[in-house]
Structure formats: structure tokens, C-alpha cells
Design an enzyme around this catalytic site. Structure first.
Site, PDB file in Angstrom:
ATOM      1  N   HIS A 188       0.824  -1.209   0.000  1.00  0.00           N
ATOM      2  CA  HIS A 188       0.000   0.000   0.000  1.00  0.00           C
ATOM      3  C   HIS A 188       0.860   1.263   0.000  1.00  0.00           C
ATOM      4  O   HIS A 188       0.667   2.179  -0.810  1.00  0.00           O
ATOM      5  CB  HIS A 188      -0.905  -0.043   1.228  1.00  0.00           C
ATOM      6  N   GLU A 189       1.822   1.331   0.918  1.00  0.00           N
ATOM      7  CA  GLU A 189       2.635   2.544   1.015  1.00  0.00           C
ATOM      8  C   GLU A 189       3.501   2.736  -0.229  1.00  0.00           C
ATOM      9  O   GLU A 189       3.710   3.863  -0.685  1.00  0.00           O
ATOM     10  CB  GLU A 189       3.494   2.512   2.277  1.00  0.00           C
ATOM     11  N   HIS A 192       1.546   4.311  -2.962  1.00  0.00           N
ATOM     12  CA  HIS A 192       1.554   5.774  -2.849  1.00  0.00           C
ATOM     13  C   HIS A 192       2.823   6.325  -3.492  1.00  0.00           C
ATOM     14  O   HIS A 192       2.791   7.273  -4.262  1.00  0.00           O
ATOM     15  CB  HIS A 192       1.527   6.200  -1.386  1.00  0.00           C
ATOM     16  N   HIS A 198      -5.973   6.849  -2.657  1.00  0.00           N
ATOM     17  CA  HIS A 198      -6.944   5.871  -2.161  1.00  0.00           C
ATOM     18  C   HIS A 198      -8.111   5.690  -3.125  1.00  0.00           C
ATOM     19  O   HIS A 198      -8.572   6.643  -3.751  1.00  0.00           O
ATOM     20  CB  HIS A 198      -7.519   6.318  -0.803  1.00  0.00           C
ATOM     21  N   TYR A 247     -10.039   1.896   1.589  1.00  0.00           N
ATOM     22  CA  TYR A 247     -10.275   1.946   3.032  1.00  0.00           C
ATOM     23  C   TYR A 247     -11.142   0.769   3.462  1.00  0.00           C
ATOM     24  O   TYR A 247     -12.054   0.365   2.734  1.00  0.00           O
ATOM     25  CB  TYR A 247     -11.025   3.226   3.389  1.00  0.00           C
TER      26      TYR A 247
END
Length: 293
Positions: A188-189, A192, A198, A247
Site C-alpha cells: 500500500h505505502e 503511494h 486511495h 479503506y
């Protein structure tokens, strides 16, 4: 239960199945003026050895199916000034996700802190290896490159900038962000870092999910702002409930018995920590114009 306390967060800012920004900044109401941020990182960064081939090919296992994603996220452990819980803004504004902010030749130079254990290094390296096996992105040890990422523990959770911002840019992966049973947090990071926001921020999100802001603490409601088509693009690909960038249902919930995000189509699980979804990979490869892999 011990596993539930291990992970600190998986909130980020792009869409592993989502969209890319094409504007210099977002409207001011997305980012109100705030007091100066407290320090995020220790001043003395001590680089460790580059990750090895052996570490890249470590066999890590994911057991996220044994736990519920929402229960693993300790939102309050994140730095209070992060946007959307795990995104660091550049110069007080959103990072520009145009071609200028993509990593040239799909190559991301890195240095990694000496503060990671052998097991943590293997998890980080294994995630990088998944990127390299399934997309055209490459993580290479930094030599003299001016633009690169510094992976380290900030003491303030899991977070990253979005896309390439220039110079040394930090990726924070604290102890709670790195677990063999939840490699999706690192995925996930780094999504980014590659340039994604998101999934729930997509301009078309209202067709797919509803947001119950009444169950979100006031200081976190801005994390659910929706972007417009003048700010981001969906890359022409579908909304992805199962994206590693989505999310979870009870993110930032006041009453955890009540979902904050509800799917409007079917009853899918929202988000996950196992790793890339099929659409995550499609979007990443489309953003970087990867040839078939």
C-alpha cells in the site's frame, strides 16, 4: 489477538485500483492552513546495507484471512498531520501525479535504514520483488541518483508521499507496518510512492459506496473528501472494492459496530492486506505503460 496489535495502519492515498492526479494541487478546502507539523523523522538517518537477492526471494506467508482488516488498524497511532491517515503532502499541497511525478524508466532508487530486523528486511524485500515480478517497476539501491526514497521508521506510523517529489523522500514503515501475515501494508505505502491515491477518493465513488460521515470523528472527516475529474483520472478502469488501496469498512469509525463505508453493489469485503488485487496490477501497469508481464 497479538497479530491484531502488530499492524498500525494501512491508510494511504491513491488507488491501487484507482486514479492519478493531474493537477498542480487540490482546492484549498481540501487542505486548510494548519500549524507547523511536529518533526516526523529523526534527523540522523543511518543507511543500512542494500537489500540482497536472498532477501528479495524470501518466502513470506500472508495469513490475513484469519483476522479482520479493520481490527488491525490503530488509526490514532498515525501522525496527526498526515493527509488521509498515511499520506505526506509536499509543501503543504498534494503531490502532482502527472508524468513529471512518475519515476523515470519505472525505476525507484532506494536506501533503507539500518534499524530494521532481518525479518523486517525480508518482508520489505519480498514486497519489492512482487512489484518486480508482476509489473515493470524496479527498486534499485541508490548510488548517485538525485531522486530516491528513504525507507525508515519515523515513530509515527505508516506513510508515504504520492509519486516522485524530487530529492530524498521518506517512506515511513514502523514496526507495526511490517508483518509477514500482512504484506499488503508495505504494498500500500509503495503504491503511494509509485503515484496512487486511495480508491474511495475516486470521482465516481458515489456509484459504488456510501460514506457515513456521522460515524467519523470530526478531525478525520476530510479523509473522505472526493476528488473531481479535473483533479484525478481513473485510468478508465473499474472501481475496485478489493484494492489494497481501499479503506476498510470501519476506517476512522466512532462506533465500530457501524460501518463508515458501505458497498452499494453486492456485499464485498472492502480493502485487504494480502497484496495486489488484479485491478491494482492493471492500473499500476497502465500508469507506467508496462508491457505485458
Amino acid at each position: 489477538m497479538a497479530h491484531k496489535l502488530l499492524i498500525m495502519v494501512i491508510c494511504a492515498v491513491i488507488i491501487g485500483g484507482g486514479f492519478v492526479s493531474g493537477m498542480p494541487s487540490l482546492a484549498s478546502d481540501y487542505y486548510p492552513i494548519r500549524p507547523p507539523r511536529p518533526p516526523l523523522l529523526q534527523e540522523n538517518f543511518e543507511a543500512g546495507d542494500p537489500l540482497t537477492e536472498e532477501e528479495f526471494h524470501s518466502d513470506i506467508s500472508s495469513k490475513t484471512g484469519e483476522m479482520e482488516l479493520d481490527d488491525s488498524i490503530l488509526w490514532d497511532n498515525q501522525h496527526p498531520e498526515l493527509h488521509e491517515g498515511d499520506v505526506m503532502l509536499s509543501s503543504g499541497k498534494n503531490a502532482i501525479l502527472s508524468t513529471v511525478r512518475l519515476w523515470p524508466n519505472a525505476t525507484i532508487p532506494y536506501v533503507i535504514s539500518s534499524g530494521y530486523t532481518s525479518t523486517q528486511r525480508k518482508v520489505i524485500a519480498s514486497v519489492m520483488n512482487i512489484y518486480q515480478n508482476k509489473t515493470c517497476l524496479r527498486f534499485v539501491p541508490r548510488t548517485t541518483q538525485a531522486n530516491y526514497i528513504r525507507i525508515q521508521k519515523s515513530g509515527r506510523g505508516c506513510w508515504s508521499y504520492v509519486g516522485r517529489i524530487g530529492g530524498a523522500q521518506d517512506v515511513s514503515l514502523d514496526d507495526g507496518c511490517i508483518a509477514s501475515w500482512a504484506p499488503g501494508v508495505v504494498v500500500h505505502e509503495l503504491m503511494h510512492t509509485a503515484g496512487f491515491w486511495h480508491e474511495h477518493m475516486r470521482p465516481d465513488r458515489d456509484k459504488y459506496v456510501s460514506i457515513n460521515l456521522n460515524n467519523v470523528r470530526q478531525e478525520y472527516r476530510g479523509n473522505f473528501n472526493k476528488m473531481s475529474t479535473t483533479q484525478v483520472t481513473t485510468l478508465g478502469l473499474a472501481y475496485d472494492y478489493g484494492s489494497v488501496m481501499h479503506y476498510p469498512a470501519r476506517a476512522f469509525a466512532v462506533d465500530r459496530r457501524i460501518p463508515v463505508i458501505k458497498a452499494l453493489i453486492g456485499s464485498p469485503v472492502l480493502g485487504q492486506q494480502k497484496g495486489f488485487s488484479t485491478l491494482d496490477l492493471q492500473k499500476l501497469k497502465k500508469l507506467y505503460s508496462c508491457k505485458s508481464r
